[in-house]
Each structure stands twice: as structure tokens, then as C-alpha cells.
Design a protein around this motif. Structure first.
Motif, PDB file in Angstrom:
ATOM      1  N   ALA A   1       0.825  -1.217  -0.021  1.00 30.90           N
ATOM      2  CA  ALA A   1       0.056   0.031   0.041  1.00 30.90           C
ATOM      3  C   ALA A   1       0.677   1.424  -0.074  1.00 30.90           C
ATOM      4  O   ALA A   1       0.222   2.541   0.048  1.00 30.90           O
ATOM      5  N   GLY A   2       2.141   1.208   0.112  1.00 31.99           N
ATOM      6  CA  GLY A   2       3.012   2.305   0.095  1.00 31.99           C
ATOM      7  C   GLY A   2       3.265   3.266   1.419  1.00 31.99           C
ATOM      8  O   GLY A   2       3.843   4.179   1.531  1.00 31.99           O
ATOM      9  N   LYS A   3       2.841   2.126   2.409  1.00 33.33           N
ATOM     10  CA  LYS A   3       2.809   2.970   3.900  1.00 33.33           C
ATOM     11  C   LYS A   3       4.117   2.622   4.291  1.00 33.33           C
ATOM     12  O   LYS A   3       4.799   1.727   4.087  1.00 33.33           O
ATOM     13  N   GLU A   4       4.388   3.234   5.460  1.00 36.51           N
ATOM     14  CA  GLU A   4       5.747   3.348   6.492  1.00 36.51           C
ATOM     15  C   GLU A   4       5.406   2.090   7.060  1.00 36.51           C
ATOM     16  O   GLU A   4       4.494   1.577   7.665  1.00 36.51           O
ATOM     17  N   VAL A   5       6.630   1.215   7.132  1.00 36.42           N
ATOM     18  CA  VAL A   5       6.657  -0.117   7.867  1.00 36.42           C
ATOM     19  C   VAL A   5       7.809  -0.137   9.016  1.00 36.42           C
ATOM     20  O   VAL A   5       9.000   0.233   8.427  1.00 36.42           O
ATOM     21  N   VAL A   6       7.473  -0.281  10.189  1.00 32.70           N
ATOM     22  CA  VAL A   6       8.330  -0.224  11.320  1.00 32.70           C
ATOM     23  C   VAL A   6       8.994  -1.746  11.306  1.00 32.70           C
ATOM     24  O   VAL A   6       8.103  -2.759  11.626  1.00 32.70           O
ATOM     25  N   LEU A   7      10.040  -1.720  11.015  1.00 34.73           N
ATOM     26  CA  LEU A   7      10.860  -3.380  11.077  1.00 34.73           C
ATOM     27  C   LEU A   7      11.331  -3.684  12.387  1.00 34.73           C
ATOM     28  O   LEU A   7      11.388  -4.887  12.729  1.00 34.73           O
ATOM     29  N   GLU A   8      11.821  -2.714  13.163  1.00 32.36           N
ATOM     30  CA  GLU A   8      12.660  -2.778  14.541  1.00 32.36           C
ATOM     31  C   GLU A   8      12.112  -1.792  15.402  1.00 32.36           C
ATOM     32  O   GLU A   8      12.050  -0.512  15.138  1.00 32.36           O
ATOM     33  N   ALA A   9      11.571  -2.214  16.767  1.00 34.75           N
ATOM     34  CA  ALA A   9      11.346  -0.948  17.453  1.00 34.75           C
ATOM     35  C   ALA A   9      12.466   0.030  17.685  1.00 34.75           C
ATOM     36  O   ALA A   9      13.513  -0.459  18.335  1.00 34.75           O
ATOM     37  N   GLY A  10      11.945   1.395  17.812  1.00 38.74           N
ATOM     38  CA  GLY A  10      13.187   2.226  17.809  1.00 38.74           C
ATOM     39  C   GLY A  10      13.864   2.754  16.706  1.00 38.74           C
ATOM     40  O   GLY A  10      14.620   3.834  16.767  1.00 38.74           O
ATOM     41  N   GLU A  11      13.451   1.972  15.637  1.00 42.22           N
ATOM     42  CA  GLU A  11      14.321   2.241  14.280  1.00 42.22           C
ATOM     43  C   GLU A  11      13.354   3.350  13.488  1.00 42.22           C
ATOM     44  O   GLU A  11      11.976   3.193  13.585  1.00 42.22           O
ATOM     45  N   ALA A  12      13.902   4.009  12.487  1.00 41.55           N
ATOM     46  CA  ALA A  12      12.923   4.746  11.627  1.00 41.55           C
ATOM     47  C   ALA A  12      12.273   3.927  10.748  1.00 41.55           C
ATOM     48  O   ALA A  12      12.802   2.759  10.192  1.00 41.55           O
ATOM     49  N   PRO A  13      10.917   4.020  10.340  1.00 43.05           N
ATOM     50  CA  PRO A  13      10.294   3.213   9.490  1.00 43.05           C
ATOM     51  C   PRO A  13      10.830   3.167   8.147  1.00 43.05           C
ATOM     52  O   PRO A  13      11.323   4.199   7.642  1.00 43.05           O
ATOM     53  N   VAL A  14      10.591   2.260   7.255  1.00 42.21           N
ATOM     54  CA  VAL A  14      10.760   2.177   6.019  1.00 42.21           C
ATOM     55  C   VAL A  14       9.914   2.310   5.100  1.00 42.21           C
ATOM     56  O   VAL A  14       8.529   1.943   5.490  1.00 42.21           O
ATOM     57  N   GLN A  15      10.044   2.504   3.788  1.00 42.81           N
ATOM     58  CA  GLN A  15       8.731   2.912   2.785  1.00 42.81           C
ATOM     59  C   GLN A  15       9.529   2.637   1.483  1.00 42.81           C
ATOM     60  O   GLN A  15      10.474   3.002   1.035  1.00 42.81           O
ATOM     61  N   THR A  16       8.389   2.107   0.591  1.00 39.55           N
ATOM     62  CA  THR A  16       8.801   1.982  -0.997  1.00 39.55           C
ATOM     63  C   THR A  16       7.479   2.182  -1.689  1.00 39.55           C
ATOM     64  O   THR A  16       6.503   1.744  -1.080  1.00 39.55           O
ATOM     65  N   GLN A  17       7.472   2.683  -2.713  1.00 42.27           N
ATOM     66  CA  GLN A  17       6.263   3.215  -3.659  1.00 42.27           C
ATOM     67  C   GLN A  17       6.333   1.995  -4.732  1.00 42.27           C
ATOM     68  O   GLN A  17       5.534   2.267  -5.530  1.00 42.27           O
ATOM     69  N   VAL A  18       7.309   1.297  -4.975  1.00 51.95           N
ATOM     70  CA  VAL A  18       7.576   0.680  -6.290  1.00 51.95           C
ATOM     71  C   VAL A  18       6.190  -0.251  -6.394  1.00 51.95           C
ATOM     72  O   VAL A  18       5.816  -0.412  -7.394  1.00 51.95           O
ATOM     73  N   LEU A  19       5.971  -1.165  -5.488  1.00 54.57           N
ATOM     74  CA  LEU A  19       4.759  -1.953  -5.518  1.00 54.57           C
ATOM     75  C   LEU A  19       3.414  -1.474  -5.695  1.00 54.57           C
ATOM     76  O   LEU A  19       2.590  -1.797  -6.328  1.00 54.57           O
ATOM     77  N   LYS A  20       3.177  -0.539  -4.766  1.00 59.75           N
ATOM     78  CA  LYS A  20       1.916   0.399  -5.044  1.00 59.75           C
ATOM     79  C   LYS A  20       1.975   0.896  -6.498  1.00 59.75           C
ATOM     80  O   LYS A  20       0.748   1.049  -7.073  1.00 59.75           O
ATOM     81  N   GLU A  21       2.680   1.402  -7.043  1.00 58.73           N
ATOM     82  CA  GLU A  21       2.626   1.886  -8.372  1.00 58.73           C
ATOM     83  C   GLU A  21       2.378   0.839  -9.354  1.00 58.73           C
ATOM     84  O   GLU A  21       1.719   1.123 -10.125  1.00 58.73           O
ATOM     85  N   VAL A  22       2.805  -0.373  -9.177  1.00 60.68           N
ATOM     86  CA  VAL A  22       2.192  -1.491 -10.012  1.00 60.68           C
ATOM     87  C   VAL A  22       0.815  -1.856  -9.860  1.00 60.68           C
ATOM     88  O   VAL A  22       0.054  -1.812 -10.746  1.00 60.68           O
TER      89      VAL A  22
END
Length: 429
Positions: A110-131
């Protein structure tokens, strides 16, 4: 013991309908008594191999205050409970982290931010949402809430949709043009999705798949053992060859995850139950992303193809339905091939597809009650021929092995599907 969704919902104190409270500037819940009838209906959904799944329809729409991922009112939702085992096999352990994998996958797509580890900055990518945005007929549900404490994942209810192979095999009328349009969209979407995922930077790709590596790693040996057990029941294959074929399956499963240049992101467990369609053939829903992670295009397509093939082996199926199933998968493969930019897939791709298809034909019968006696043997022999055709390596691929069983178990049907994917199925290999 089946999961009790009524007891679970009652424990959350979900009541009929939040009421605006202007003074508090928020919503408050009306007071009800414990003796009141449940303000919801639970319908258990079939086909749950990994989880126990139900559709919950509320008497009046509710608001979940603990649903920051998907705020708003919900008239219904799909709830998936993950036991610490396979839902279909309580003797087979499986990490409940599969729900975290699915929740992250749906957020990522969905192109949203994803938190992979508590306390770390979230990650995000628009590649799959664009598809996904390029394919308006294809819908992937949103996450409503991941109740990690009780291992229940709430996701958007896409409505009354059916397993695409089962719908095609039924007598339900459908316009060929509508079926072909959705098949074409699915094929093109998959090609773009797989290719798009390969553009995600390597470091992020690896971080995104750490959790799924743990979940999928726990199921790989189960698949190998299931293949071994299924082959033991086929007297037509000697012990040495059985060992060789199981080894091919095992190597292929582990190579997908260990050879970077072959990897893409995918559902991993991609079969017709992952693809739901509405009665009017206007919408696709792609569901069940609990294994989402490192995958391989050929392996995903091979698995999907096998379950279409297993469907046409149903004794009561009509010739019209067989033709409809064949046309769908052929159209899907044709458009996948066009969108991937490869007129004829290379031998390694073909081999991986055959190994995945063969594995599923050999042991995938367990979820189809009609596969027994001669029909079951037909399915296994089709799978064995595919494992033989794959050879010890890509240099020894021999597609002629596929056609040695006559047409009873769908040789012409399979040939047409593979031709549309660019396999050279006439003459040599």
C-alpha cells in the motif's frame, strides 16, 4: 481445537456502535449487558491451510480505537487466527510471526511506512503500490489491526469472492471476454510486481524479508517430507529415482532463497485460493500474504499451474469447465510473458517452474477430496513426469518427458498453457 471467534470478540468488549460524544471530542461506546446477543455474526471460511479464518459481520458498524493502521467504521472484517502450528496439521510447528509478515506485506504494498525494528525509523517504498495502481481490477486488502497478543490479524473484507479455479470449474455463467480480461490483467500484474520488487535496494530487500525467512524456513522441510511420503506410495518409481526426485525438489526450494539473482518478492504460497473473484468477474482479490518474502517467479507460476491442473482432474468436471480453466491460465501466461519482456524463458526458469509444478502435483492432492484411486495416481504421475523433465540441472531439461502419459491427465491442456508462457513444446526440448 478450533479458535472461538465469538469468545475472542467478546473478550475485546466490542459493542454495537460507537456514538459521537461532542463534549469529549471522541466516540464513546453504549452500555450493554452481558446477556445481550452478540452484536456480530461469525462465518468460518474454508480453505484455511495455514490459519483459521472467519468473516465477522457486525450488526452496526464499529470503530476500533486501537486500529491506527486503518481508521474508520467497519461493517465487517476478515479475522485470521494463527496457532503456533499449521491450522491443518497441529503436529507441524509454524511461527506465529507469519501474521506480522502478512501485516507488513499489506502495508508495504500500500506504500505505507513499515516499522521493522522498535526504535528504528520506518521504511517505505512506492514501487509495489505503483504497480498495483495500474491495475484497478486487482484489489489487495488493507490491514485493520494486528492483535499480536492473541495472534489475530484483522484485514479488510473484500466481499463474497470465490477461489478463481473453483469458480471457473463451476457451472456459473460468465462472459468469456470478462474472464479473459481479468486473466490478462493478472498475468501482466504479476510480471510487473515481480520485476518491480527486484528494483528495491538490496539492503532494504534483505531487511524486509528477515521475518519471512524465519516463517518460510520452518515450512520448507515440511514440503520436502510431504513430497517424499507421496512418492513412496507410487510403485511405478524405483527407490533410487524417488530419492533423486526428492533431492531435486529440496534443492529447488532452498536455492530460491539463497541465490540473490533469482530472487523477487512474492506470495511464496501462490495458488488459486490466493486469487478470489466476484460473481460478475469485475474484481480480483489477492489474499493470504503470510509467507510474503524472497521468492521466484517461475516457482510461483508453477505452483499456480499445478492447482489448475489438479482442478481439471475432478471426475465430475465438464469439458466446458476444463476449456475455461485452460483458456484462463493460457491467457494469464501469455500476458505474463509479454509483460516480462521474454519471448522464450531460459532453461533455468523453465526448470524451476517444472520443479514447482511437479512438486505440487505429487503432494498437493491432500486438499482435494476427489483425488483418489486412479485420479490420484494420474495427478502424481503428471508431477513425476515434470520432475523427470526438469533433469538434474538446466542443461538436461527434457520437455518430452511431459507428454508421455497420454491425454487422460491433461497433456494437451498442459502443453497449451506452457506454449503461451513461451515454452518450446514441439519437437526436442
Amino acid at each position: 481445537m478450533p479458535f472461538n471467534f465469538d469468545a475472542y470478540l467478546k473478550s475485546l468488549d466490542i459493542l454495537p456502535s460507537p456514538t459521537p460524544n461532542p463534549e469529549a471530542g471522541a466516540y464513546t461506546r453504549p452500555v450493554t449487558t452481558q446477556s445481550s446477543a452478540f452484536p456480530w455474526q461469525v462465518k468460518h471460511l474454508t480453505g484455511g491451510f495455514t490459519n483459521t479464518t472467519a468473516r465477522v459481520t457486525f450488526t452496526e458498524p464499529i470503530i476500533l480505537s486501537n486500529s491506527p493502521l486503518c481508521p474508520g467504521k467497519f461493517a465487517s472484517a476478515i479475522l485470521k487466527h494463527a496457532p503456533p502450528t499449521l491450522a491443518s496439521d497441529p503436529n507441524e510447528s509454524l511461527s506465529v510471526s507469519r501474521q506480522l509478515v502478512e501485516a507488513r506485506a499489506l502495508e508495504l504494498i500500500a506504500g505505507k511506512e513499515v516499522v521493522l525494528e522498535a526504535g528504528e525509523a520506518p521504511v517505505q517504498t512506492q514501487v509495489l503500490k505503483e504497480v498495483l495502481d495500474r491495475y484497478p481490477f486487482i484489489h489487495i486488502p488493507s490491514v485493520i489491526w494486528h492483535d499480536a497478543d492473541q495472534n489475530v490479524l484483522w484485514i479488510e473484507d473484500l466481499g463474497e469472492l470465490g477461489n478463481v479455479a473453483e469458480v471457473l470449474a463451476s457451472d456459473a455463467a460468465a462472459r468469456d471476454s470478462a474472464i479473459n480480461e481479468l486473466a490478462a490483467q493478472l498475468g501482466s500484474f504479476l510480471a510487473e510486481f515481480y520485476q518491480g520488487s527486484k528494483t528495491i535496494p538490496g539492503e532494504l530487500f534483505d531487511r524486509l524479508t528477515v521475518e519471512s525467512d524465519t516463517v518460510v524456513g520452518g515450512i520448507l522441510q515440511y514440503l520436502v517430507n510431504a513430497t517424499r511420503i507421496a512418492l513412496e506410495e507410487v510403485p511405478e518409481v524405483d527407490e533410487d529415482e524417488k530419492s533423486e526426485l526428492v533431492g531435486r525438489v529440496e534443492n529447488a526450494l532452498y536455492d530460491i532463497r539463497n541465490i540473490p539473482e533469482r530472487r523477487c518478492l512474492g506470495m511464496v504460497d501462490f495458488w488459486p485460493g490466493s486469487v478470489l473473484v466476484d460473481a460478475n468477474w469485475e474484481t480480483f482479490g489477492l489474499i493470504d500474504w503470510e509467507y510474503f518474502g524472497k521468492s521466484d517467479e517461475a516457482s510461483e507460476l508453477g505452483m499456480f499451474l499445478a492447482h489448475f491442473h489438479l482442478t481439471i482432474l475432478k471426475p465430475s468436471i465438464s469439458k466446458t469447465s476444463i476449456s475455461r480453466l485452460g483458456n484462463f491460465v493460457a491467457t494469464m501466461f501469455e500476458h505474463y510473458n509479454r509483460s516480462s519482456g521474454s519471448q522464450q524463458p531460459q532453461a533455468p526458469f523453465q526448470r524451476r517452474l517444472l520443479l514447482s509444478y511437479g512438486r505440487e502435483m505429487v503432494y498437493g492432492f491432500a486438499i482435494y477430496e476427489y483425488l483418489k484411486d486412479q485420479v490420484l495416481l494420474d495427478a502424481k504421475m503428471a508431477g513425476i513426469r515434470a520432475l523427470r523433465a526438469a533433469g538434474p540441472d538446466a542443461n538436461t531439461l527434457n520437455l518430452q518427458e511431459l507428454w508421455k502419459g497420454g491425454d487422460r491427465d491433461g497433456v494437451h491442456w498442459l502443453r497449451s498453457a506452457l506454449q503461451n508462457l513461451g515454452f518450446a513444446t514441439e519437437g526436442g526440448t
